[in-house]
Design an enzyme around this catalytic site. Sequence first.
Site, short mmCIF file in Angstrom:
data_model
loop_
_atom_site.label_atom_id
_atom_site.label_comp_id
_atom_site.label_asym_id
_atom_site.label_seq_id
_atom_site.Cartn_x
_atom_site.Cartn_y
_atom_site.Cartn_z
N THR A 1 -8.77 -15.22 -54.60
CA THR A 1 -9.77 -15.44 -53.96
C THR A 1 -9.28 -16.04 -52.53
O THR A 1 -8.30 -17.20 -52.55
CB THR A 1 -11.17 -15.91 -54.15
OG1 THR A 1 -10.80 -17.42 -54.94
CG2 THR A 1 -11.54 -15.23 -55.27
N GLY A 2 -9.74 -15.74 -51.26
CA GLY A 2 -9.45 -16.51 -50.03
C GLY A 2 -8.10 -16.28 -49.46
O GLY A 2 -7.22 -16.95 -49.10
N SER B 1 -7.16 -14.34 -47.42
CA SER B 1 -6.77 -13.78 -45.93
C SER B 1 -5.64 -14.71 -44.97
O SER B 1 -5.01 -14.09 -43.99
CB SER B 1 -8.21 -13.51 -45.09
OG SER B 1 -8.86 -14.64 -45.06
N GLY C 1 -3.90 -19.00 -45.14
CA GLY C 1 -3.88 -20.30 -45.79
C GLY C 1 -3.16 -20.27 -46.92
O GLY C 1 -2.23 -19.37 -47.23
N GLY D 1 -4.30 -19.15 -49.95
CA GLY D 1 -4.62 -18.07 -50.46
C GLY D 1 -3.51 -16.90 -50.51
O GLY D 1 -2.99 -16.16 -51.10
N TYR E 1 -18.13 -32.02 -50.35
CA TYR E 1 -17.02 -31.43 -50.75
C TYR E 1 -16.35 -31.97 -51.92
O TYR E 1 -15.89 -31.47 -52.71
CB TYR E 1 -15.95 -31.39 -49.58
CG TYR E 1 -14.61 -30.58 -49.58
CD1 TYR E 1 -14.37 -29.38 -49.50
CD2 TYR E 1 -13.26 -31.46 -49.74
CE1 TYR E 1 -13.12 -28.97 -49.77
CE2 TYR E 1 -12.28 -31.05 -49.83
CZ TYR E 1 -12.12 -29.83 -49.97
OH TYR E 1 -10.62 -28.99 -50.05
P1 NAD Z 1 -8.67 -21.91 -45.29
O1 NAD Z 1 -9.91 -22.29 -44.45
O2 NAD Z 1 -7.28 -21.65 -44.38
O3 NAD Z 1 -8.83 -20.60 -46.01
C1 NAD Z 1 -9.78 -20.27 -46.58
C2 NAD Z 1 -10.05 -18.94 -47.14
O4 NAD Z 1 -11.06 -18.84 -48.14
C3 NAD Z 1 -10.20 -17.74 -46.43
O5 NAD Z 1 -9.39 -16.63 -46.84
C4 NAD Z 1 -11.75 -17.50 -46.40
O6 NAD Z 1 -11.98 -15.90 -46.08
C5 NAD Z 1 -12.15 -17.86 -47.89
N1 NAD Z 1 -13.24 -17.90 -47.98
C6 NAD Z 1 -14.13 -19.08 -47.54
N2 NAD Z 1 -15.39 -19.08 -47.90
C7 NAD Z 1 -15.48 -17.81 -48.71
C8 NAD Z 1 -16.39 -17.17 -49.37
N3 NAD Z 1 -17.80 -17.77 -49.35
N4 NAD Z 1 -16.19 -16.03 -49.98
C9 NAD Z 1 -14.94 -15.57 -50.14
N5 NAD Z 1 -14.00 -16.20 -49.44
C10 NAD Z 1 -14.39 -17.14 -48.82
O7 NAD Z 1 -8.52 -22.66 -46.40
P2 NAD Z 1 -7.10 -23.51 -47.00
O8 NAD Z 1 -6.57 -24.67 -46.54
O9 NAD Z 1 -6.50 -22.15 -47.21
O10 NAD Z 1 -8.11 -23.79 -48.54
C11 NAD Z 1 -7.68 -22.99 -49.56
C12 NAD Z 1 -8.37 -23.78 -50.82
O11 NAD Z 1 -7.69 -24.88 -51.12
C13 NAD Z 1 -9.85 -24.35 -50.58
O12 NAD Z 1 -10.42 -24.30 -52.10
C14 NAD Z 1 -9.69 -25.71 -50.33
O13 NAD Z 1 -10.74 -26.71 -50.31
C15 NAD Z 1 -8.51 -26.29 -50.90
N6 NAD Z 1 -7.80 -27.31 -50.45
C16 NAD Z 1 -7.09 -27.10 -49.09
C17 NAD Z 1 -6.40 -28.54 -48.58
C18 NAD Z 1 -5.86 -28.46 -47.29
O14 NAD Z 1 -5.54 -29.53 -46.88
N7 NAD Z 1 -5.65 -27.33 -46.66
C19 NAD Z 1 -6.47 -29.53 -49.51
C20 NAD Z 1 -7.18 -29.60 -50.68
C21 NAD Z 1 -7.68 -28.32 -51.13
#
Ligand code: NAD
Length: 257
Positions: free
Chosen positions: A22-23, A25, A27, A29, A166
């Site tokens: 999931t996610g 698109s 970052g 994911g 969060y």
């Molecule tokens: P991002 O914002 O770049 O990407 C988020 C992704 O999640 C996107 O593909 C979006 O479409 C998808 N998404 C969000 N809400 C959704 C929903 N309701 N239904 C379906 N898809 C949904 O975020 P990222 O930085 O790639 O983070 C990915 C994961 O890593 C998250 O769970 C985030 O909490 C965790 N995380 C990120 C960091 C960081 O510093 N970037 C640090 C710790 C944890």
Amino acid sequence: MTEPYSPIEEATRKTRPLALVTGASRGIGRAIAVALAEAGYDLFLIARKEAEKLKDTAERCRSLGAVVELRCADISCSKACEDIFAAPDDLLGRLKLLVANAGISKLGLLQDMTPDDWDAMLRTDLSSCFYLSRLAIPRMLHAGGGKLIFISSVWGSRGASCEVAYSAAKGGVNAFTKALAKELAPSNIQVNAIAPGAIDTDMNAWLTEEERAVLEEEIPAGRMGLPEEVAALVCQIAAAPAYLTGNILTLSGGWEI
Ligand code: NAD
């Protein structure tokens, strides 16, 4: 142009393991999807919107030999998760790995947060792990095993000021991981989570240059992590011995110590 039919390739494809990410698109994911395609997985990729970006991830994975299905769906909604799992059995029957990565974050004081904001955060970052796991587990039981990997955060154990919801959601993910790992260990389903520190994605794009420099100064490794580093750890957990279960693996460049 139609590619020549190869029965051997067709047979190989039908025996490749499937990972649902999931996610995907952008970052973390997207990096996970690409790394799993390189590792020999077929993929079922989900994102909320951003259909073009999701297609781009899918194309990259296909170029690495993966068969890819993709869907825009809101994983904070249990019915949308049920619709994902209504996909044909010849696809989901091969489900070996669920990577529940999609998440949102929101900065602000708790007193300024509305109950709707709170619900949206908890449903997206925590309840989605439940919605997806309850649907993935029967498939994995039927197939004799599988792995669940949740993307948590260092804030899930440390707690972050101005990110209370969060932190609560990710803390819930950590407890969910440990409890579910105990429940599923006898069934050969391993459950682990990764708790990243600061990873260089759109989620942190709001940082000014100065704020980013201060943050990197605080991190013993001297930099933010890369999405590809989280993806590499996902692949290692996916390939790890079945005895690895119930862990929250921190990936923070020493920030969490
Ligand atoms: P991002 O914002 O770049 O990407 C988020 C992704 O999640 C996107 O593909 C979006 O479409 C998808 N998404 C969000 N809400 C959704 C929903 N309701 N239904 C379906 N898809 C949904 O975020 P990222 O930085 O790639 O983070 C990915 C994961 O890593 C998250 O769970 C985030 O909490 C965790 N995380 C990120 C960091 C960081 O510093 N970037 C640090 C710790 C944890």
